[in-house]
Design a protein around this motif. Structure first.
Motif, short mmCIF file in Angstrom:
data_model
loop_
_atom_site.label_atom_id
_atom_site.label_comp_id
_atom_site.label_asym_id
_atom_site.label_seq_id
_atom_site.Cartn_x
_atom_site.Cartn_y
_atom_site.Cartn_z
N PRO A 190 -15.16 20.64 -17.82
CA PRO A 190 -14.25 21.46 -17.01
C PRO A 190 -13.45 20.61 -16.03
CG PRO A 190 -16.54 21.83 -16.39
CD PRO A 190 -16.54 20.91 -17.56
N SER A 191 -12.26 21.07 -15.74
CA SER A 191 -11.43 20.34 -14.78
C SER A 191 -11.94 20.61 -13.37
CB SER A 191 -9.97 20.75 -14.92
OG SER A 191 -9.80 22.12 -14.67
N ALA A 192 -11.68 19.66 -12.49
CA ALA A 192 -12.11 19.79 -11.10
C ALA A 192 -11.04 19.23 -10.17
CB ALA A 192 -13.43 19.05 -10.90
N TRP A 193 -11.11 19.62 -8.94
CA TRP A 193 -10.19 19.15 -7.90
C TRP A 193 -10.31 17.64 -7.79
CZ3 TRP A 193 -10.33 16.65 -3.21
CH2 TRP A 193 -9.28 16.89 -2.34
N LYS A 194 -9.17 16.93 -7.76
CA LYS A 194 -9.15 15.47 -7.68
C LYS A 194 -8.41 15.02 -6.42
CE LYS A 194 -11.04 14.64 -11.71
NZ LYS A 194 -11.71 15.91 -11.86
N THR A 195 -8.78 13.82 -5.96
CA THR A 195 -8.09 13.13 -4.88
C THR A 195 -7.35 11.96 -5.50
OG1 THR A 195 -9.81 13.72 -3.31
CG2 THR A 195 -8.42 11.86 -2.72
N CYS A 196 -6.12 11.71 -5.06
CA CYS A 196 -5.34 10.61 -5.61
C CYS A 196 -5.95 9.28 -5.18
CB CYS A 196 -3.89 10.70 -5.15
SG CYS A 196 -2.85 9.39 -5.84
N ARG A 197 -6.20 8.40 -6.13
CA ARG A 197 -6.77 7.09 -5.84
C ARG A 197 -5.77 6.16 -5.16
NH1 ARG A 197 -3.90 2.93 -7.11
NH2 ARG A 197 -5.25 1.50 -8.12
N CYS A 198 -4.51 6.53 -5.17
CA CYS A 198 -3.46 5.70 -4.59
C CYS A 198 -3.15 6.10 -3.15
CB CYS A 198 -2.21 5.80 -5.47
SG CYS A 198 -0.88 4.72 -5.00
N CYS A 199 -2.89 7.39 -2.91
CA CYS A 199 -2.45 7.83 -1.58
C CYS A 199 -3.45 8.72 -0.86
CB CYS A 199 -1.10 8.54 -1.68
SG CYS A 199 -1.19 10.17 -2.46
N GLY A 200 -4.47 9.20 -1.56
CA GLY A 200 -5.49 10.04 -0.93
C GLY A 200 -5.15 11.51 -0.84
N HIS A 237 -6.08 19.63 -10.60
CA HIS A 237 -7.32 19.98 -11.31
C HIS A 237 -7.20 19.46 -12.73
CE1 HIS A 237 -7.97 22.76 -8.00
NE2 HIS A 237 -9.19 22.90 -8.44
N PHE A 238 -7.74 18.30 -12.98
CA PHE A 238 -7.67 17.68 -14.30
C PHE A 238 -9.04 17.18 -14.70
CE2 PHE A 238 -3.39 17.38 -12.58
CZ PHE A 238 -2.65 17.87 -13.64
N GLU A 239 -9.20 16.89 -15.97
CA GLU A 239 -10.46 16.31 -16.45
C GLU A 239 -10.65 14.92 -15.84
OE1 GLU A 239 -11.06 16.37 -20.68
OE2 GLU A 239 -10.19 18.37 -20.85
N GLN A 240 -11.89 14.56 -15.65
CA GLN A 240 -12.23 13.24 -15.11
C GLN A 240 -12.05 12.19 -16.21
OE1 GLN A 240 -13.35 12.60 -11.78
NE2 GLN A 240 -12.76 10.57 -12.47
N HIS A 241 -11.28 11.15 -15.92
CA HIS A 241 -11.13 10.04 -16.86
C HIS A 241 -12.31 9.10 -16.68
CE1 HIS A 241 -9.39 7.12 -19.47
NE2 HIS A 241 -9.18 6.24 -18.51
N TRP A 242 -12.84 8.58 -17.77
CA TRP A 242 -14.04 7.74 -17.72
C TRP A 242 -13.84 6.48 -16.88
CZ3 TRP A 242 -13.86 2.73 -19.32
CH2 TRP A 242 -12.78 2.36 -20.13
N ASN A 243 -12.60 5.99 -16.73
CA ASN A 243 -12.36 4.74 -16.03
C ASN A 243 -11.99 4.93 -14.55
OD1 ASN A 243 -12.30 1.94 -16.01
ND2 ASN A 243 -10.15 1.82 -16.59
N ARG A 244 -12.13 6.13 -14.03
CA ARG A 244 -11.85 6.43 -12.63
C ARG A 244 -13.16 6.84 -11.96
NH1 ARG A 244 -8.22 4.25 -10.39
NH2 ARG A 244 -8.73 2.86 -12.04
N ASP A 245 -13.27 6.52 -10.68
CA ASP A 245 -14.43 7.00 -9.91
C ASP A 245 -14.41 8.52 -9.91
OD1 ASP A 245 -15.25 4.44 -9.31
OD2 ASP A 245 -14.25 4.41 -7.36
N THR A 246 -15.59 9.12 -9.94
CA THR A 246 -15.70 10.57 -9.97
C THR A 246 -14.96 11.20 -8.79
OG1 THR A 246 -17.84 10.42 -11.06
CG2 THR A 246 -17.35 12.49 -9.95
#
Length: 71
Positions: A2-12, A17-26
């Motif tokens: 399921p998709s979940a709320w995400k924080t931008c790894r660049c600007c915060g 709400h997108f799927e978690q990519h395996w190469n990004r921190d949860t």
């Protein structure tokens, strides 16, 4: 997954709400405003390996001409 709320790894900021990519921190992804910034100079293959797939792991594809070519 399921998709979940995400924080931008660049600007915060909110990254959607997108799927978690395996190469990004949860809990982290890319917001729409930072996609082109993070894609600048990357090849399509390296960008996908690092951030995932547009419309699955983040909002849109990088703008035309942003990604470089593998030479």
């Amino acid at each position: 997954m399921p998709s979940a709320w995400k924080t931008c790894r660049c600007c915060g900021q909110y990254a959607g709400h997108f799927e978690q990519h395996w190469n990004r921190d949860t809990g982290y992804g890319l917001c729409e405003d930072c996609i082109d910034y993070c894609a600048h100079g990357e090849t399509a293959e390296s960008f996908e390996r690092t951030y995932g797939v547009a419309d699955v792991h983040y909002a849109r594809s990088p703008s035309p001409g942003i990604l470089g070519n593998a030479d």
